[in-house]
Design a protein around this motif. Structure first.
Motif, mmCIF file in Angstrom:
data_model
loop_
_atom_site.group_PDB
_atom_site.id
_atom_site.type_symbol
_atom_site.label_atom_id
_atom_site.label_comp_id
_atom_site.label_asym_id
_atom_site.label_seq_id
_atom_site.Cartn_x
_atom_site.Cartn_y
_atom_site.Cartn_z
ATOM 1 N N THR B 43 34.133 34.042 40.893
ATOM 2 C CA THR B 43 33.121 34.753 41.688
ATOM 3 C C THR B 43 31.783 34.035 41.624
ATOM 4 O O THR B 43 31.102 33.860 42.637
ATOM 5 N N ASP B 180 36.243 36.598 48.287
ATOM 6 C CA ASP B 180 36.335 36.853 46.855
ATOM 7 C C ASP B 180 37.327 37.977 46.600
ATOM 8 O O ASP B 180 37.002 39.145 46.765
ATOM 9 N N GLU B 181 38.516 37.609 46.218
ATOM 10 C CA GLU B 181 39.581 38.586 45.976
ATOM 11 C C GLU B 181 39.587 39.681 47.035
ATOM 12 O O GLU B 181 39.390 40.851 46.726
HETATM 13 MG MG LIG Z 1 35.544 37.696 40.433
#
Ligand SMILES: [Mg+2]
Ligand SMILES: Nc1ncnc2c1ncn2[C@@H]1O[C@H](COP(=O)(O)OP(=O)(O)OP(=O)(O)O)[C@@H](O)[C@H]1O
Lengths: 215, 262
Positions: B43, B180-181
């Protein structure tokens, strides 16, 4: 005393109450915003000055503050005393601005960081993020607590009697004690209920309007 | 020189070193998957690319233009704003604007970007707004949400919200779109629809970086895979290389673990 005579005598008191209510609202809403900016400042001394100020105002009785604003300038600096009603209104505005500022601060801080970051990543300026993304969400969140304060503000002007400013309760009490009549008290009570009832309806309406989305 | 060049990115928060020299390159149209265990700095890396964090050292360039270099003086807010438009970011938690309709969520940023602070005649302005509106609608149909245009985010499922967020990020046509995910906040039955949308974007020649725990997705869609561990790139290669024949012991044990409990 007839109903009409009592009404006429109370009318002055009512006007004073209404005046304190309205001017406090108009003054404290923007002043509160300034205090919020100060107490959220990134400069520590500024922040602490504002926070201490809010703590003092919220931690002492409004009645004490009214008395201080009236007698303070004269006794401390030899200044000419303010007209009583003006002193009351100044104390009210400062007091309510501090409460409002804490509500604003709570509202602003309750907006998730992700909202700011989403705006940033989409190339918005800080001003655009505040006005286009955050502000409306803050307003939605602060309407209920602001409503509470505003309802309190309907009743607080009765404190003005500490400087012998004739507001609604003082006006009624005069009649009660001079004429030995009890019903003007209920009459005044009904007045307050009507006033705060109307405000409640208005606030509920605003809340409902803002409730078109959740969150 | 590659389209995206990232060189020696370091980032610490206080005493914790999170990124310890990240360097890689990407070609235009490539899809890069970044995998790695929790806390490895994935991240943080995406946030550095999107100027949400400032790296302590390193440089970032896109298409030959240097966007960030820790050695040159720091840029002003308005310069950063222009630079970050090279990148788009889709958040794990969507971060849609709750008070606006789906359509407005997509069109808001382009409207502000192209009409605010510019001297435009009335006609020009309404022409630009028209274009943005048409483009936003087209993007919503790309992510399969034409029907939900006038809904509010709170009325949508998580998967639908994330698809709106993807359309919103695309509306500014970033050179490189980062995820991000994108599916970790979703119920398993909703991840499919979001992954499908991302997969379809690939065919339209977009450059994308996807941080993900979905190994099958990484394997099936990505052109390159990075495995991050403790703030460094532990392994880099094609999906076949990284998944089929990992060189590093750390990669191997991470992959084994993620196969056990996917
Ligand atoms: Mg993360
Ligand atoms: N703003 C911050 N302040 C302090 N530490 C931070 C901050 N952001 C991240 N970290 C730390 O940096 C490390 C890496 O975090 P990061 O979120 O980049 O990991 P990640 O690889 O994305 O993990 P996950 O898979 O759980 O999302 C973590 O140890 C985290 O605690």
């Amino acid at each position: 005393m007839s109903f009409l005579e009592v009404t006429l005598q109370l009318a002055d008191g009512f006007m004073t109450t209404l005046l304190i209510f309205a001017i406090t609202l108009v003054g404290a809403i923007p002043l509160g915003l300034l205090i919020t900016l100060g107490s959220m400042s990134k400069v520590p001394p500024v922040k602490w000055i504002f926070k201490t100020f809010v703590w003092i105002i919220r931690g002492t009785p409004l009645m004490l503050q009214i008395i201080l604003v009236f007698y303070g300038p004269g006794l401390l600096f030899g200044a000419k005393a303010l007209p009583r009603l003006i002193a009351v209104i100044i104390a009210f505005i400062i007091n309510y601005a501090c409460y409002f500022s804490e509500i604003y601060r709570g509202g602003i801080e309750s907006i998730p960081k992700g909202q700011y970051e989403a705006g940033q990543v989409l190339g918005m300026t800080k001003t655009q993020i505040f006005f286009k993304v955050v502000l409306f969400q803050v307003i939605k969140r602060i309407v209920p607590p602001m409503g509470n304060e505003i309802i309190t503000l309907v009743k607080d002007p009765s404190l003005a009697r500490v400087l012998s400013v004739i507001e609604l309760v003082q006006a009624a009490e005069t009649i009660v004690s001079l004429k030995s009549l009890i019903w003007p008290l209920f009459y005044v009570g009904a007045f307050y209920l009507l006033f705060s009832g109307l405000l409640t309806l208005l606030l509920n309406y605003a809340e409902k309007k803002l409730n078109y989305y959740q969150g | 020189m590659a389209f995206l060049e990232i060189n020696g990115i370091y980032k610490s928060f206080g005493k914790t070193e999170v990124l310890k020299g990240i360097s890689f390159g990407m070609e235009k149209g490539e899809v890069l998957a970044i995998i790695g265990s929790s806390g490895s700095g994935k991240t943080t890396l995406l946030r550095c690319l999107n100027f949400l964090e400032t790296p302590d050292a390193g440089s970032i360039s896109v298409g030959g233009e240097t966007l960030f270099d820790s050695l040159s003086p720091s840029a002003s807010d308005s310069e950063i704003r222009l630079k970050r438009l090279h990148f788009g970011l889709v958040f794990q938690s969507f971060n849609l604007f709750p008070q606006y309709t789906v359509l407005k969520n997509v069109s808001l940023a382009p409207e502000l970007l192209h009409t605010k602070g510019k001297k435009l005649s009335k006609e020009e302005k309404s022409r630009i707004l028209c274009e943005i509106d048409a483009n936003s609608r087209a993007l919503l149909s790309t992510v399969g949400l034409s029907e939900k245009m006038y809904s509010y985010p709170c009325e949508l499922s998580g998967g639908q919200q994330q698809r709106v967020a993807i359309a919103r990020a695309l509306a500014l046509s970033p050179d490189i779109l980062c995820f991000d995910e994108p599916t970790s906040a979703l119920d398993p039955e909703l991840t499919g629809e979001v992954l499908r949308v991302i997969r379809e974007l690939k065919t339209s020649d977009r450059t994308m970086i996807v941080v993900t725990h979905e190994m099958n997705f990484a394997r099936g869609v990505a052109d390159k895979v990075i495995f991050m561990a403790d703030g460094v790139i532990e392994e880099y290669g094609t999906p076949d290389e990284v998944f089929g024949n990992p060189k590093s012991e750390k990669t191997r044990s991470f992959l084994e673990k993620s196969l056990e409990n996917p």
